[in-house]
Design an enzyme around this catalytic site. Structure first.
Site, PDB file in Angstrom:
ATOM      1  CG  ASP A  59      -5.386  -8.324  -4.709  1.00  0.00           C
ATOM      2  OD1 ASP A  59      -5.236  -8.276  -3.472  1.00  0.00           O
ATOM      3  OD2 ASP A  59      -6.503  -8.478  -5.248  1.00  0.00           O
ATOM      4  CB  VAL A  60      -1.283  -7.839  -0.284  1.00  0.00           C
ATOM      5  CG1 VAL A  60      -0.043  -7.091  -0.701  1.00  0.00           C
ATOM      6  CG2 VAL A  60      -2.356  -6.905   0.239  1.00  0.00           C
ATOM      7  CE1 TYR A  90      -9.712  -0.716   8.698  1.00  0.00           C
ATOM      8  CE2 TYR A  90     -10.138   0.141  10.900  1.00  0.00           C
ATOM      9  CZ  TYR A  90      -9.372   0.114   9.755  1.00  0.00           C
ATOM     10  OH  TYR A  90      -8.251   0.911   9.658  1.00  0.00           O
ATOM     11  CE  LYS A 142      -6.557  -2.116   9.774  1.00  0.00           C
ATOM     12  NZ  LYS A 142      -5.337  -2.198   8.957  1.00  0.00           N
ATOM     13  NE  ARG A 177      -5.498   5.146  -1.646  1.00  0.00           N
ATOM     14  CZ  ARG A 177      -6.046   4.104  -2.278  1.00  0.00           C
ATOM     15  NH1 ARG A 177      -5.705   3.838  -3.508  1.00  0.00           N
ATOM     16  NH2 ARG A 177      -6.921   3.339  -1.654  1.00  0.00           N
ATOM     17  N   GLY A 183       0.834  -1.204   0.000  1.00  0.00           N
ATOM     18  CA  GLY A 183       0.000   0.000   0.000  1.00  0.00           C
ATOM     19  C   GLY A 183       0.866   1.250   0.000  1.00  0.00           C
ATOM     20  CG  ASN A 204       0.300   1.120   4.853  1.00  0.00           C
ATOM     21  OD1 ASN A 204      -0.118   1.785   5.798  1.00  0.00           O
ATOM     22  ND2 ASN A 204       0.012   1.417   3.593  1.00  0.00           N
ATOM     23  CB  SER A 254      -6.859   0.670  13.216  1.00  0.00           C
ATOM     24  OG  SER A 254      -7.818   1.665  13.522  1.00  0.00           O
TER      25      SER A 254
HETATM   26  N1  LIG Z   1      -6.598   6.586   7.407  1.00  0.00           N
HETATM   27  C1  LIG Z   1      -6.856   6.305   8.672  1.00  0.00           C
HETATM   28  O1  LIG Z   1      -7.552   7.071   9.377  1.00  0.00           O
HETATM   29  C2  LIG Z   1      -6.311   5.051   9.302  1.00  0.00           C
HETATM   30  C3  LIG Z   1      -6.391   4.914  10.692  1.00  0.00           C
HETATM   31  C4  LIG Z   1      -5.895   3.762  11.283  1.00  0.00           C
HETATM   32  C5  LIG Z   1      -5.301   2.777  10.516  1.00  0.00           C
HETATM   33  N2  LIG Z   1      -5.237   2.927   9.159  1.00  0.00           N
HETATM   34  C6  LIG Z   1      -4.621   1.835   8.388  1.00  0.00           C
HETATM   35  O2  LIG Z   1      -3.484   2.342   7.715  1.00  0.00           O
HETATM   36  C7  LIG Z   1      -3.297   1.627   6.482  1.00  0.00           C
HETATM   37  C8  LIG Z   1      -3.192   2.612   5.326  1.00  0.00           C
HETATM   38  O3  LIG Z   1      -4.378   3.378   5.301  1.00  0.00           O
HETATM   39  P1  LIG Z   1      -4.551   4.719   4.431  1.00  0.00           P
HETATM   40  O4  LIG Z   1      -5.361   5.615   5.254  1.00  0.00           O
HETATM   41  O5  LIG Z   1      -3.263   5.160   3.886  1.00  0.00           O
HETATM   42  O6  LIG Z   1      -5.518   4.117   3.303  1.00  0.00           O
HETATM   43  P2  LIG Z   1      -5.686   4.418   1.762  1.00  0.00           P
HETATM   44  O7  LIG Z   1      -5.337   5.827   1.445  1.00  0.00           O
HETATM   45  O8  LIG Z   1      -7.021   3.886   1.411  1.00  0.00           O
HETATM   46  O9  LIG Z   1      -4.535   3.494   1.135  1.00  0.00           O
HETATM   47  C9  LIG Z   1      -4.628   2.109   1.198  1.00  0.00           C
HETATM   48  C10 LIG Z   1      -3.436   1.556   0.450  1.00  0.00           C
HETATM   49  O10 LIG Z   1      -3.513   0.127   0.472  1.00  0.00           O
HETATM   50  C11 LIG Z   1      -3.446  -0.356  -0.865  1.00  0.00           C
HETATM   51  N3  LIG Z   1      -4.241  -1.578  -0.951  1.00  0.00           N
HETATM   52  C12 LIG Z   1      -5.516  -1.750  -0.536  1.00  0.00           C
HETATM   53  N4  LIG Z   1      -5.912  -3.003  -0.779  1.00  0.00           N
HETATM   54  C13 LIG Z   1      -4.852  -3.632  -1.365  1.00  0.00           C
HETATM   55  C14 LIG Z   1      -4.641  -4.939  -1.878  1.00  0.00           C
HETATM   56  N5  LIG Z   1      -5.592  -5.875  -1.815  1.00  0.00           N
HETATM   57  N6  LIG Z   1      -3.431  -5.231  -2.404  1.00  0.00           N
HETATM   58  C15 LIG Z   1      -2.462  -4.305  -2.455  1.00  0.00           C
HETATM   59  N7  LIG Z   1      -2.592  -3.052  -1.985  1.00  0.00           N
HETATM   60  C16 LIG Z   1      -3.791  -2.724  -1.464  1.00  0.00           C
HETATM   61  C17 LIG Z   1      -3.996   0.786  -1.728  1.00  0.00           C
HETATM   62  O11 LIG Z   1      -3.492   0.776  -3.049  1.00  0.00           O
HETATM   63  P3  LIG Z   1      -4.335   0.220  -4.303  1.00  0.00           P
HETATM   64  O12 LIG Z   1      -5.759   0.647  -4.103  1.00  0.00           O
HETATM   65  O13 LIG Z   1      -3.662   0.825  -5.475  1.00  0.00           O
HETATM   66  O14 LIG Z   1      -4.142  -1.275  -4.230  1.00  0.00           O
HETATM   67  C18 LIG Z   1      -3.435   1.998  -1.001  1.00  0.00           C
HETATM   68  O15 LIG Z   1      -2.108   2.251  -1.393  1.00  0.00           O
HETATM   69  C19 LIG Z   1      -4.488   0.669   6.372  1.00  0.00           C
HETATM   70  O16 LIG Z   1      -4.110  -0.608   6.815  1.00  0.00           O
HETATM   71  C20 LIG Z   1      -5.511   1.286   7.321  1.00  0.00           C
HETATM   72  O17 LIG Z   1      -6.411   0.316   7.806  1.00  0.00           O
HETATM   73  C21 LIG Z   1      -5.714   4.043   8.535  1.00  0.00           C
END
Ligand SMILES: NC(=O)c1ccc[n+]([C@@H]2O[C@H](COP(=O)([O-])OP(=O)(O)OC[C@H]3O[C@@H](n4cnc5c(N)ncnc54)[C@H](OP(=O)(O)O)[C@@H]3O)[C@@H](O)[C@H]2O)c1
Length: 260
Positions: free
Chosen positions: A62-63, A155, A159, A15, A12, A89, A142
């Site tokens: 795709d992980v 979710y 986590k 972005r 991931g 991530n 999370s």
């Molecule tokens: N944002 C928050 O508030 C928050 C809070 C706590 C924890 N988190 C955790 O932090 C991590 C990153 O979140 P984020 O906020 O940066 O989310 P995001 O902007 O939605 O990014 C998610 C990333 O994961 C990749 N991804 C999703 N499914 C995938 C798959 N099956 N295979 C490969 N890559 C995959 C996406 O890329 P593609 O779509 O190109 O595959 C993207 O790069 C996640 O695990 C999330 O649960 C986020």
């Protein structure tokens, strides 16, 4: 530099939080393999990493597909000779529903994307780390693993599951010199996931993001919500020798919402 010539694989990485981690690690001297499903965003991050003078490998993957994960790890090891740091991530936020109306498909999808995928990546990357008797694995959990939020049970389950995986794997991998730790971010502003969370909560509660986030901010000890850069800085700590005596731990990166 805290990670001079270390090799990191960030899933991931195209972005949001993953991108911030990849760039932070590159600023600290690491070479990066960045993985995700969207090659174009990975290419943009790779180009930024190269501008910082470090090597970058784009791994479209795709992980949640075990075969693709094995190939991803094979390519990273073929290019760099090793993976020193693995950041699990990539993640997916459940489409909200009360548990008694949660469709099987949403439950299955969340478990596959957030938990089974991490099992696949760790299983593929561990033999190389074990052979070299070193490594740092970081799980992106999370605050949802520790707090109680309605309508997104799958979710929270995944986590919390990652925290169990962190502890079990820390016990297995510790004798090989491999550390396994987790991060528990609170709401991270500006990410696509955060936008999805906002839409989902508004759909269920009718409360818009501004009002809710203001209340959330006020409830935090630091009165500030975390950014992707805050999470990246803590990931750097877990990846670097600064945390060399720590394993099996989960750190809250949340501005002070949870004290457990
Ligand atoms: N944002 C928050 O508030 C928050 C809070 C706590 C924890 N988190 C955790 O932090 C991590 C990153 O979140 P984020 O906020 O940066 O989310 P995001 O902007 O939605 O990014 C998610 C990333 O994961 C990749 N991804 C999703 N499914 C995938 C798959 N099956 N295979 C490969 N890559 C995959 C996406 O890329 P593609 O779509 O190109 O595959 C993207 O790069 C996640 O695990 C999330 O649960 C986020």
């Amino acid at each position: 530099m805290r990670l001079n010539d270390e090799v990191a694989l960030v899933t991931g990485g195209g972005r949001g939080i993953g991108r911030a981690i990849a760039l932070k690690f590159a600023q600290e001297g690491a070479h990066l393999a960045v993985a995700g499903r969207t090659a174009s965003s990975l290419e943009e991050v790779a180009s930024e990493i190269r501008t910082l003078g470090r090597q970058a490998l784009v791994l479209p993957c795709d992980v949640s597909d075990d075969g693709a994960v094995r190939e991803m790890v094979r390519q990273a090891e073929a290019r760099f000779g090793r993976i020193d740091i693995l950041v699990n991530n990539a993640g997916y936020f459940t489409t909200n529903a009360p548990l008694h109306q949660m469709p099987d498909s949403e439950w299955d999808q969340t478990l596959r994307m957030n938990l089974t995928s991490v099992f696949y990546v760790c299983r593929a990357a561990l033999p190389g780390m074990m052979a070299r008797r070193r490594g740092s694995i970081i799980m992106m959990s999370s605050i949802a693993a520790r707090a109680a939020f309605p309508f997104s049970a799958p979710y929270a389950v995944t986590k919390a599951g990652l925290l169990g995986l962190t502890r079990s794997l820390a016990a297995e991998a510790g004798p090989y010199g491999i550390r396994v730790n987790a991060l528990c971010p609170g709401v991270v502003l500006g990410t696509e996931m955060h936008h999805k969370v906002n839409r989902e909560i508004e759909k269920m509660s009718g409360i818009g993001p501004e009002k809710r986030l203001e209340a959330a901010r006020h409830s935090l000890l630091l009165r500030r919500l975390p950014t992707a850069e805050d999470v990246a800085a803590t990931a750097l700590f877990l990846a670097s020798p600064d945390s060399g005596i720590m394993t099996g731990q989960a750190l809250n990166v949340d501005g002070g919402s949870r004290l457990d």
